[in-house]
Write a protein that holds these residues in place. Structure first.
Motif, PDB file in Angstrom:
ATOM      1  N   LYS A  68     -45.858  25.740 -10.537  1.00 22.02           N
ATOM      2  CA  LYS A  68     -47.062  25.274 -11.223  1.00 22.02           C
ATOM      3  C   LYS A  68     -47.164  23.757 -11.120  1.00 22.02           C
ATOM      4  N   ILE A  69     -48.401  23.281 -11.028  1.00 25.10           N
ATOM      5  CA  ILE A  69     -48.687  21.850 -11.039  1.00 25.10           C
ATOM      6  C   ILE A  69     -49.314  21.539 -12.393  1.00 25.10           C
ATOM      7  N   MET A  70     -48.713  20.618 -13.109  1.00 27.16           N
ATOM      8  CA  MET A  70     -49.224  20.239 -14.422  1.00 27.16           C
ATOM      9  C   MET A  70     -49.664  18.782 -14.385  1.00 27.16           C
ATOM     10  N   PRO A 116     -38.837  19.310 -12.220  1.00 32.29           N
ATOM     11  CA  PRO A 116     -40.130  18.682 -11.919  1.00 32.29           C
ATOM     12  C   PRO A 116     -40.009  17.563 -10.889  1.00 32.29           C
ATOM     13  N   GLU A 117     -41.065  17.416 -10.110  1.00 34.36           N
ATOM     14  CA  GLU A 117     -41.161  16.323  -9.147  1.00 34.36           C
ATOM     15  C   GLU A 117     -42.556  15.727  -9.244  1.00 34.36           C
ATOM     16  N   GLU A 128     -51.025  11.862 -14.635  1.00 34.54           N
ATOM     17  CA  GLU A 128     -49.926  11.999 -13.689  1.00 34.54           C
ATOM     18  C   GLU A 128     -49.619  13.483 -13.481  1.00 34.54           C
ATOM     19  N   LYS A 129     -49.434  13.881 -12.215  1.00 32.63           N
ATOM     20  CA  LYS A 129     -49.186  15.279 -11.894  1.00 32.63           C
ATOM     21  C   LYS A 129     -47.724  15.497 -11.534  1.00 32.63           C
TER      22      LYS A 129
END
Length: 67
Positions: free
Chosen positions: A22-24, A47-48, A31-32
């Protein structure tokens, strides 16, 4: 020189198998981040930071996954 650097594919961490990717996006800064989403705790594991679309592709390539 990094031209002929061999790409290494990491295996998916054991605790992340079966999780969705998932992209948050942050509501404050926009900021993603991308990572493995844990539905039970509602948090992203490993996360990255995502600055460009190429960062998303790099995440999938890093773990040997198809987009």
């Amino acid at each position: 020189m990094g031209l002929f650097k061999k790409k290494t594919v990491k295996s998916i961490p054991e605790e992340c198998r079966g999780m969705e990717i998932k992209i948050m996006s942050s509501t404050c800064t926009g900021e993603k981040t991308i990572g493995f989403y844990n539905r039970n705790t509602r948090e992203i594991m490993y996360p990255e930071l995502v600055k460009r679309d190429s960062d998303i592709d790099a995440f999938y390539e890093k773990y040997g996954l198809e987009r």
